[in-house]
Scaffold this motif. Structure first.
Motif, mmCIF file in Angstrom:
data_model
loop_
_atom_site.group_PDB
_atom_site.id
_atom_site.type_symbol
_atom_site.label_atom_id
_atom_site.label_comp_id
_atom_site.label_asym_id
_atom_site.label_seq_id
_atom_site.Cartn_x
_atom_site.Cartn_y
_atom_site.Cartn_z
ATOM 1 N N SER A 304 0.866 -1.179 0.000
ATOM 2 C CA SER A 304 0.000 0.000 0.000
ATOM 3 C C SER A 304 0.897 1.222 0.000
ATOM 4 N N TYR A 305 0.602 2.190 -0.875
ATOM 5 C CA TYR A 305 1.464 3.368 -0.942
ATOM 6 C C TYR A 305 0.635 4.643 -0.902
ATOM 7 N N ALA A 306 1.302 5.713 -0.523
ATOM 8 C CA ALA A 306 0.683 7.044 -0.511
ATOM 9 C C ALA A 306 1.682 8.037 -1.083
ATOM 10 N N THR A 307 1.178 9.137 -1.588
ATOM 11 C CA THR A 307 2.008 10.193 -2.158
ATOM 12 C C THR A 307 1.733 11.493 -1.434
ATOM 13 N N PHE A 308 2.791 12.208 -1.083
ATOM 14 C CA PHE A 308 2.602 13.487 -0.405
ATOM 15 C C PHE A 308 3.609 14.504 -0.933
ATOM 16 N N PRO A 309 3.266 15.795 -0.881
ATOM 17 C CA PRO A 309 4.185 16.824 -1.378
ATOM 18 C C PRO A 309 5.370 17.000 -0.441
ATOM 19 N N LYS A 310 6.534 17.214 -1.034
ATOM 20 C CA LYS A 310 7.742 17.475 -0.256
ATOM 21 C C LYS A 310 8.613 18.443 -1.041
ATOM 22 N N GLY A 311 8.875 19.608 -0.433
ATOM 23 C CA GLY A 311 9.659 20.616 -1.131
ATOM 24 C C GLY A 311 8.946 21.059 -2.390
ATOM 25 N N LYS A 312 9.643 20.995 -3.510
ATOM 26 C CA LYS A 312 9.069 21.377 -4.787
ATOM 27 C C LYS A 312 8.530 20.180 -5.560
ATOM 28 N N PRO A 361 2.747 -0.832 14.585
ATOM 29 C CA PRO A 361 2.561 -2.279 14.745
ATOM 30 C C PRO A 361 2.587 -3.018 13.413
ATOM 31 N N GLY A 362 2.974 -4.271 13.458
ATOM 32 C CA GLY A 362 3.031 -5.070 12.249
ATOM 33 C C GLY A 362 1.652 -5.525 11.791
ATOM 34 N N PHE A 363 1.414 -5.438 10.488
ATOM 35 C CA PHE A 363 0.151 -5.877 9.903
ATOM 36 C C PHE A 363 0.453 -6.781 8.710
ATOM 37 N N ASN A 364 -0.408 -7.772 8.490
ATOM 38 C CA ASN A 364 -0.298 -8.585 7.284
ATOM 39 C C ASN A 364 -0.879 -7.859 6.082
ATOM 40 N N GLN A 365 -1.816 -6.966 6.338
ATOM 41 C CA GLN A 365 -2.472 -6.216 5.263
ATOM 42 C C GLN A 365 -2.580 -4.747 5.656
ATOM 43 N N PRO A 366 -1.458 -4.031 5.675
ATOM 44 C CA PRO A 366 -1.500 -2.620 6.096
ATOM 45 C C PRO A 366 -2.028 -1.705 4.999
ATOM 46 N N THR A 367 -2.560 -0.571 5.441
ATOM 47 C CA THR A 367 -3.014 0.486 4.534
ATOM 48 C C THR A 367 -2.381 1.788 4.981
ATOM 49 N N VAL A 368 -1.834 2.554 4.038
ATOM 50 C CA VAL A 368 -1.295 3.866 4.348
ATOM 51 C C VAL A 368 -1.944 4.874 3.414
ATOM 52 N N ILE A 369 -2.341 6.021 3.959
ATOM 53 C CA ILE A 369 -2.946 7.083 3.154
ATOM 54 C C ILE A 369 -2.375 8.426 3.602
ATOM 55 N N PHE A 370 -2.378 9.380 2.685
ATOM 56 C CA PHE A 370 -2.058 10.777 3.010
ATOM 57 C C PHE A 370 -3.377 11.515 3.021
ATOM 58 N N TYR A 371 -3.735 12.022 4.212
ATOM 59 C CA TYR A 371 -5.078 12.568 4.402
ATOM 60 C C TYR A 371 -5.013 13.761 5.337
ATOM 61 N N ASN A 372 -5.588 14.873 4.908
ATOM 62 C CA ASN A 372 -5.586 16.094 5.716
ATOM 63 C C ASN A 372 -4.161 16.476 6.112
ATOM 64 N N ASP A 373 -3.243 16.350 5.164
ATOM 65 C CA ASP A 373 -1.841 16.741 5.330
ATOM 66 C C ASP A 373 -1.098 15.891 6.366
#
Length: 497
Positions: A304-312, A361-373
């Protein structure tokens, strides 16, 4: 206390005016026609905070632009008016008998409901002329919902046959959820997250190992082969990436153009190698670049991946199932940890800590999101949501307001989780879709008949307290839930979206 007998006050005002005029006939006393309020404020609210009020002279409205917190009605039911400035005259409101009574700002008032007031200019008061007055409505705006809370709503049900592991992806305005049923790969398709149409998938027999949407097509890997589909139902082998493609990792926007960098893992000579390719807005691949051998600690399943702004520019963060398991020591015990990795367009690097005070914590099925900065992470069992303010380095439990629905088992037990009495804890069969335009987090659950989780229970007998662990069990249908931070809902509403 409000001073009544307005007619008596007006009469007294007139008599005073006549006497003053007789004593000094040479001076002309002009009575003001101004019946407007020039300043208004309330006493401090809550923790000494002052809220600014706007006076709309045209509409005759007085209101606070920034709403008060939830439950502030327990404060404004008895509050003082700190400032109520007029040029002259008096300010009245209706009493219980419908009579005009003068407002005394030294007494508290109840502003849980809009309050109508009337300003009498000195000229209007002298003539006791109600046409030379101006009315206002004071409204104290209070949030009906806590802006820092996640608001969850039941959207509907999915195919009841979705009882096994699932993967979901969005392409355009459609969501595709893949699941296995008795050895057959199926896909449920929806454009509104409420109604679903299930079909048998053609071209792929197994659940995709990884799944990703480009601008005009879907990509999937299974058995180290890459497949492509334009409708999410019929799949064909793809030559967009040559070789044995193990997994698709992430997409990183290239800020100077509409292209993206697609990162993936290929198997070459028994080794897992990382690559990046540039993909155009028309889904054309070019400029494949080697990123080196995949680190043994890099996750390769349930990514699971997320994208967030960094610098330019932008940065990716990815989490997944670790094989072998990564652990950290907490209170003398080894516990599983989820270690996040970051990509800046050049290299994938391990960034997540395994510190006992900052690990996820460790997960077998993790989810990551970029939300509200902010970055958020959770996994199966749905016990807690974790948040990172350090780009995925350190994690902590999110505020208790930012949480999943939990049933209060201390008040009553349930055997079935329903939209009216929802419980998320213990669930394992799910997938996630994020709507970045309307700021929704959609969680799609497959049907489960035997969900269980453990909960600590503290019982008090006399002066003695004992803590035990009880196992809760229930079942639930296949269903879709949407969650959204109330503050983002307010922001969208104010923007007319």
């Amino acid at each position: 206390m409000r001073i009544k007998f307005l007619s008596f006050i007006a009469s007294f005002f007139i008599v005073s005016f006549v006497i003053t005029s007789c004593l000094d006939e040479e001076n002309n006393i002009e009575l003001s026609k101004d019946a407007t309020i020039h300043a208004f404020s309330l006493d401090t609210i809550g923790y000494g905070k002052t809220y600014k009020f706007t006076i709309d002279q045209l509409r005759g409205e007085i209101y606070n632009q920034d709403s008060l917190p939830v439950h502030a009605d327990t404060i404004v039911d008895k509050i003082l008016i700190k400032t109520l400035t007029t040029v002259s005259g008096i300010v009245t409101t209706k009493d219980k008998n419908g009579e005009d009574s003068i407002i005394n700002i030294n007494d508290s008032i109840d502003l849980r409901k809009p309050m109508k007031i009337k300003v009498w200019s000195s000229e209007g008061l002298a003539e006791f002329n109600k046409t030379k007055t101006k009315e206002y409505t004071i409204t104290v705006r209070i949030h009906r919902f806590d802006p820092d809370s996640l608001n969850w709503k039941h959207k509907g049900t999915m195919d009841p046959a979705a009882t096994e592991a699932q993967k979901s992806v969005r392409l355009g305005n459609k969501v595709f959820t893949y699941f296995m049923q008795k050895g057959v790969l199926k896909v449920s398709v929806s454009s509104d997250m409420a109604t679903w149409n299930t079909q048998i998938v053609e071209g792929i027999k197994q659940m995709p190992h990884s799944l990703m949407a480009l601008n005009h097509c879907l990509l999937a890997t299974t058995e180290k082969k890459l497949y492509v589909s334009e409708d999410g139902i019929t799949w064909n082998p793809s030559d967009k990436i040559e070789g044995s493609v193990v997994a698709l990792i992430s997409q990183l926007p290239i800020k100077s153009q509409d292209d993206i960098q697609l990162t993936y893992i290929k198997e070459e000579n028994g080794k897992r190698m990382m690559y990046a390719a540039q993909v155009s807005s028309s889904d054309e691949f070019s400029k494949e670049t080697s990123l080196g051998e995949t680190d043994s600690r890099f996750p390769v399943e349930n990514l699971s991946y997320a994208t967030f702004p960094k610098g330019k520019g932008f940065q990716n963060i990815v989490v997944g199932k670790h094989q072998p398991e990564i652990t950290t020591t907490v209170d003398g015990k080894e516990v599983p940890a989820t270690v996040s990795w970051g990509f800046d367009g050049t290299i994938w690097a391990e960034i997540g800590t395994t510190s006992s005070t900052g690990y996820c914590p460790g997960f077998n099925q993790p989810t990551v999101i970029f939300y509200n900065d902010r970055l958020y992470c959770w996994g199966e069992k749905f016990e807690s949501i974790y948040v990172s303010d350090s780009e995925g380095f350190a994690w902590k439990k999110a505020d208790k307001k930012f949480a999943f629905p939990m049933h209060n088992w201390f008040k009553s037990s349930i055997t079935v989780s329903t939209p009216e009495k929802p419980e998320f804890r213990g669930r394992t069969n799910y997938s996630v879709i994020q709507d970045t335009e309307k700021q929704y987090i959609y969680i799609l659950f497959g049907k489960e008949d035997n969900v269980s989780f453990k909960e600590k229970v503290t019982k008090k007998e006399g002066d003695k307290e004992t803590t035990t662990t009880e196992t809760r069990t229930y079942k639930h249908d296949s269903e879709v839930w949407s969650g959204r931070l109330n503050q983002l809902w307010f922001d969208l509403a104010n923007a007319g979206k």
